[in-house]
Motif scaffolding. Structure first.
Motif, mmCIF file in Angstrom:
data_model
loop_
_atom_site.group_PDB
_atom_site.id
_atom_site.type_symbol
_atom_site.label_atom_id
_atom_site.label_comp_id
_atom_site.label_asym_id
_atom_site.label_seq_id
_atom_site.Cartn_x
_atom_site.Cartn_y
_atom_site.Cartn_z
ATOM 1 N N CYS A 1 0.855 -1.184 0.000
ATOM 2 C CA CYS A 1 0.000 0.000 0.000
ATOM 3 C C CYS A 1 0.891 1.234 0.000
ATOM 4 C CB CYS A 1 -0.924 -0.010 1.225
ATOM 5 S SG CYS A 1 -2.162 1.300 1.218
ATOM 6 N N CYS B 1 0.412 4.338 -0.378
ATOM 7 C CA CYS B 1 -0.069 5.572 0.252
ATOM 8 C C CYS B 1 -0.137 5.458 1.765
ATOM 9 C CB CYS B 1 -1.430 5.961 -0.312
ATOM 10 S SG CYS B 1 -2.716 4.712 -0.068
ATOM 11 N N ASP B 2 0.224 4.291 2.332
ATOM 12 C CA ASP B 2 0.236 4.109 3.783
ATOM 13 C C ASP B 2 1.523 4.711 4.330
ATOM 14 O OD1 ASP B 2 -0.125 3.389 6.364
ATOM 15 O OD2 ASP B 2 0.015 1.224 6.048
ATOM 16 N N ASP C 1 -4.446 6.790 7.062
ATOM 17 C CA ASP C 1 -4.144 7.883 6.142
ATOM 18 C C ASP C 1 -5.378 8.180 5.311
ATOM 19 O OD1 ASP C 1 -1.054 8.466 6.194
ATOM 20 O OD2 ASP C 1 -1.292 6.290 6.379
ATOM 21 N N CYS D 1 -6.508 6.849 1.586
ATOM 22 C CA CYS D 1 -5.716 5.649 1.300
ATOM 23 C C CYS D 1 -6.596 4.440 1.611
ATOM 24 C CB CYS D 1 -4.440 5.637 2.141
ATOM 25 S SG CYS D 1 -3.330 4.275 1.745
ATOM 26 N N ASP E 1 -5.081 1.183 3.244
ATOM 27 C CA ASP E 1 -4.441 1.260 4.554
ATOM 28 C C ASP E 1 -5.180 0.332 5.516
ATOM 29 O OD1 ASP E 1 -3.111 1.877 6.841
ATOM 30 O OD2 ASP E 1 -3.364 4.055 6.667
ATOM 31 N N CYS F 1 -10.620 7.910 -3.198
ATOM 32 C CA CYS F 1 -9.330 7.262 -2.963
ATOM 33 C C CYS F 1 -8.291 7.742 -3.974
ATOM 34 C CB CYS F 1 -9.479 5.740 -3.049
ATOM 35 S SG CYS F 1 -10.513 5.050 -1.753
ATOM 36 N N PHE F 2 -7.045 7.585 -3.597
ATOM 37 C CA PHE F 2 -5.963 7.934 -4.507
ATOM 38 C C PHE F 2 -6.030 7.049 -5.743
ATOM 39 C CE2 PHE F 2 -4.006 9.428 -0.492
ATOM 40 C CZ PHE F 2 -3.775 10.735 -0.886
ATOM 41 N N PHE G 1 -0.798 4.187 -6.954
ATOM 42 C CA PHE G 1 -0.343 4.688 -5.663
ATOM 43 C C PHE G 1 -1.398 4.510 -4.579
ATOM 44 C CE2 PHE G 1 1.926 7.041 -8.937
ATOM 45 C CZ PHE G 1 3.223 6.766 -8.573
ATOM 46 N N GLY G 2 -2.617 4.251 -4.957
ATOM 47 C CA GLY G 2 -3.633 3.961 -3.974
ATOM 48 C C GLY G 2 -3.699 2.504 -3.593
#
Length: 718
Positions: free
Chosen positions: A179, A181-182, A189, A192, A195, A210-211, A215-216
């Motif tokens: 993950c 974005c964590d 986060d 994310c 997460d 969400c991203f 990257f999400g």
């Protein structure tokens, strides 16, 4: 970001090192010691500072100090050792610098509830004290440094990970983390969705925001242009020709993935400072890089830094300079650079190719030192006053280089004997000049075209056995006034290509001289003619003395000597007091993007003026006394004239204003629409690119004919 931080830190280290060089030289000249910096505030367990100056027989003492209860001031420096919780270590850096470090000898961990060990911090503010470092010679303090210490305890989380190796699994075609974005440990986060610290209630707040992938932490979907996405039912007519067939592993995020490996942790203190490392000499010299000796030390020559002369200033490769340093003398100098011996200058310097060259020293003795020392207390006779012998008045270095290496080095050491009663102001001169060549010889001013700022090369014919021989190099010069600016003490300077300049000197003339105008004109003409003794000037910066085609004749415009008789015995007409030099140059081509300039013509002419005695202001002594003199100026100037390149007939107003098809001044360039089939495309042979373009055009025409528009036309026709 790491690269930017490294660059910024390197620049900080360079600036600090440069300041240390400056302060070291200043402290050395005064024969004192100073701390650098003079006051410190630290929040870590390590403190580093420098002691500059004469550090011989210096002892360092550290102690804790407190403000006085009555005055509030800090106690004076003391040379008595006291027990503290700090460990002092020192290291000599050069001859005039001492680096010392203070290290806290205790733990910074915060004491627990049931902690029995005393070596811990009972409060978050662990250390709060003022330290005083004293530099002493025997029992006499020379300088002191105050250090304000404010250190907090080191907080360690209760569930800290064990200090063992972290194994990262195979990460081929996978994100480095499951993950990305964590970013926050044991916290959710926002936005994310992958997460694992986020609860179901948290995800409901931003699950629609969400991203984006990857990257999400989500698997990216296949794009619409993939050939495997569109089916034959809903695909447009152009899709079979323009879709992309590529495996999903080929994506722009492969640079973020790598083969995992074992990464051992790097234990160390929480507060640490990177130690200053010695400069690494370059393998090959480039312009601006410092020159090193075989002992991995900088080659230093006194230079001007921030308006002051610094003795230990490094010499930069291919950077010429010429400085004058002013020193107030109250006694005879004893240290460098005012007292140098030839063996001190004959050092070995790295040549840039793994070897070394030895500096060749040439001594030059000056008998008249009036241009080097000036003061009301200075004396000219060696019979009275204080006499200082063999004083170094100047060091003039010449570095001969080829490509990225140094071939030889010569230095001219100017020495003389000075005398003074009480004090005197001494002006010393230092210079460094880099000349291209394997050995000392005539330097060039370009290769082949002239370089701006280099001397203009002139020449005279060397006659051998009544035949024309090779051309001997010389220079075209201007006046360079020194000291009082009189023509009797004036010097000359060469004309630099591309730089216009005007200079002159003052000539003392009396009424008796003005009564002999022919002799006065001849004297001024001789002075002016000494500036230009050559008959040829080189077209380019690297002329061949054997090739007459590399040179052009210098044109001398004869002065129109007037036949007017001087009616006033106190005046003369037609004095050639101003010499004008005009140089015409032209850019003849380009080499590696650098314009090559060539001299087409050089013309020397004289401006005539009238000189008369001025008796104004109530001073009539010059009109009465035949030997009373007045000052008249003699000037010389050079002007460079660039001849523009003929670019053809001028453009019409239509060519200037119409920019629709001008690709350089228009965002939309229609001629580049068929760029692959034009002659400007150089990726492959023109015949191949034309054939491929015609095949592609045929497929587009066939697709349009067999596609939906023609199918609908045929249905309507039927």
């Amino acid at each position: 970001m790491a690269n930017v931080a490294n660059i910024s830190f390197s620049k900080l280290i360079f600036d600090a090192s440069w300041c240390i060089f400056l302060l070291t030289s200043l402290a050395h000249t005064q024969n004192t010691v100073v701390f650098q910096p003079s006051f410190l505030t630290t929040t870590g367990p390590r403190v580093t500072a420098f002691l500059l100056g004469n550090t011989t027989d210096i002892s360092l003492y550290v102690r804790s100090v407190f403000p006085s209860n009555t005055t509030g001031s800090i106690e004076p420096p003391s040379c008595v050792a006291e027990d503290t919780q700090w460990v002092l270590s020192r290291e000599q850096v050069g001859k005039t610098a001492l680096q010392f470090q203070l290290r806290l000898d205790r733990s910074l961990l915060l004491c627990g509830d049931n902690e029995t060990e005393t070596d811990c911090c009972p409060q978050p503010l662990c250390v709060l004290e003022t330290l005083q470092v004293s530099a002493c010679v025997g029992s006499t303090p020379q300088a002191s440094l105050l250090i304000q210490v404010k250190i907090h305890a080191l907080l360690v989380p209760g569930n800290a990970a064990p200090e063992n190796s972290t194994v990262i699994p195979n990460q081929i075609y996978q994100p480095l983390g499951s993950c990305p974005c964590d970013l926050t440990l044991r916290a959710c986060d926002v936005r994310c969705c992958c997460d694992r610290d986020c609860s179901a209630e948290d995800l409901k707040l931003f699950e629609s925001h969400c991203f984006p992938v990857p990257f999400g932490g989500q698997t990216p979907a296949d794009p619409d242009y993939q050939c495997s996405v569109q089916s034959s039912d809903n695909s447009p007519d152009w899709f079979p020709f323009l879709c992309v067939s590529s495996p999903p592993e080929n994506n722009p995020y492969l640079g973020l993935f790598y083969q995992g490996d074992t990464i051992p942790p790097k234990p160390g203190p929480s507060f640490q400072m990177q130690a200053l490392s010695a400069p690494e000499p370059p393998v090959l010299y480039i312009q601006g890089s410092p020159i090193f000796t075989l002992c991995d030390q900088f080659l230093t020559i006194p230079q001007m830094v921030l308006g002051q002369c610094v003795n230990n200033a490094p010499v930069a490769f291919l950077n010429n300079f010429e400085v004058r340093c002013v020193t107030l003398l109250r006694s005879c100098p004893t240290g460098p650079y005012l007292q140098t011996q030839p063996e001190d200058l004959m050092i070995q310097v790295k040549n840039g190719q793994g070897g070394g060259v030895v500096v060749d020293v040439v001594d030059e003795e000056v008998l008249d030192v009036s241009q080097f020392i000036s003061s009301k207390d200075a004396v000219t006779s060696l019979d009275t006053g204080l006499v200082c012998e063999n004083v170094t008045l100047g060091l003039h270095y010449k570095f001969y280089w080829k490509e990225n290496s140094i071939t030889s080095i010569t230095v001219t050491r100017t020495v003389g004997t000075i005398a003074l009663n009480d004090s005197g102001v001494l002006t010393t001169r230092y210079s460094a000049e880099f000349l291209s060549g394997d050995f000392p010889g005539d330097p060039n001013s370009g290769n082949p075209g002239y370089q701006v700022g280099r001397p203009v090369i002139a020449g005279i014919v060397d006659m051998l056995d009544n035949d024309t021989g090779p051309i001997q190099r010389t220079l075209v010069s201007l006046w360079k006034p020194v000291s009082d600016g009189l023509c009797s003490t004036v010097e000359t300077k060469p004309i630099l290509f591309g730089e216009n300049s005007t200079s002159g000197c003052l000539l003392q003339v009396s009424r008796q001289n003005l009564s002999q105008c022919d002799l006065l004109r001849e004297t001024v003409t001789t002075l002016q003619s000494s500036l230009v003794t050559a008959t040829y000037v080189a077209k380019r910066g690297n002329p061949d003395p054997e090739m007459l085609t590399d040179w052009v004749n210098i044109s001398f415009m004869t002065t129109n000597s007037t036949a007017t008789m001087e009616g006033n015995p106190n005046s003369c007409y037609g004095i050639p007091s101003h010499q004008q030099i005009h140089v015409w140059s032209l850019v003849t081509g380009m080499i590696d993007g650098i314009p090559q300039r060539e001299i087409l013509s050089l013309q020397v002419s004289f401006g005539l003026s009238s000189w008369a005695v001025d008796c104004g202001g109530g001073d009539v002594s010059t009109c009465v006394d035949l030997m009373e003199t007045q000052f008249f100026p003699i000037t010389s100037s050079v002007t460079f004239i660039d001849i523009p390149i003929n670019t053809g007939p001028p453009k019409t107003s239509f060519q200037i204003n119409f920019t629709e098809y001008d690709c350089n001044r228009n965002d939309i360039c229609w001629p580049e629409l068929a760029f692959p089939v034009t002659k400007y495309y150089t990726g492959e042979q023109y015949s191949q690119s034309l054939a491929k373009g015609l095949i592609l055009a045929f497929f587009f025409i066939a697709a349009s004919i067999l596609g939906t528009p023609w199918r609908q036309i045929r249905q309507a026709w039927n």
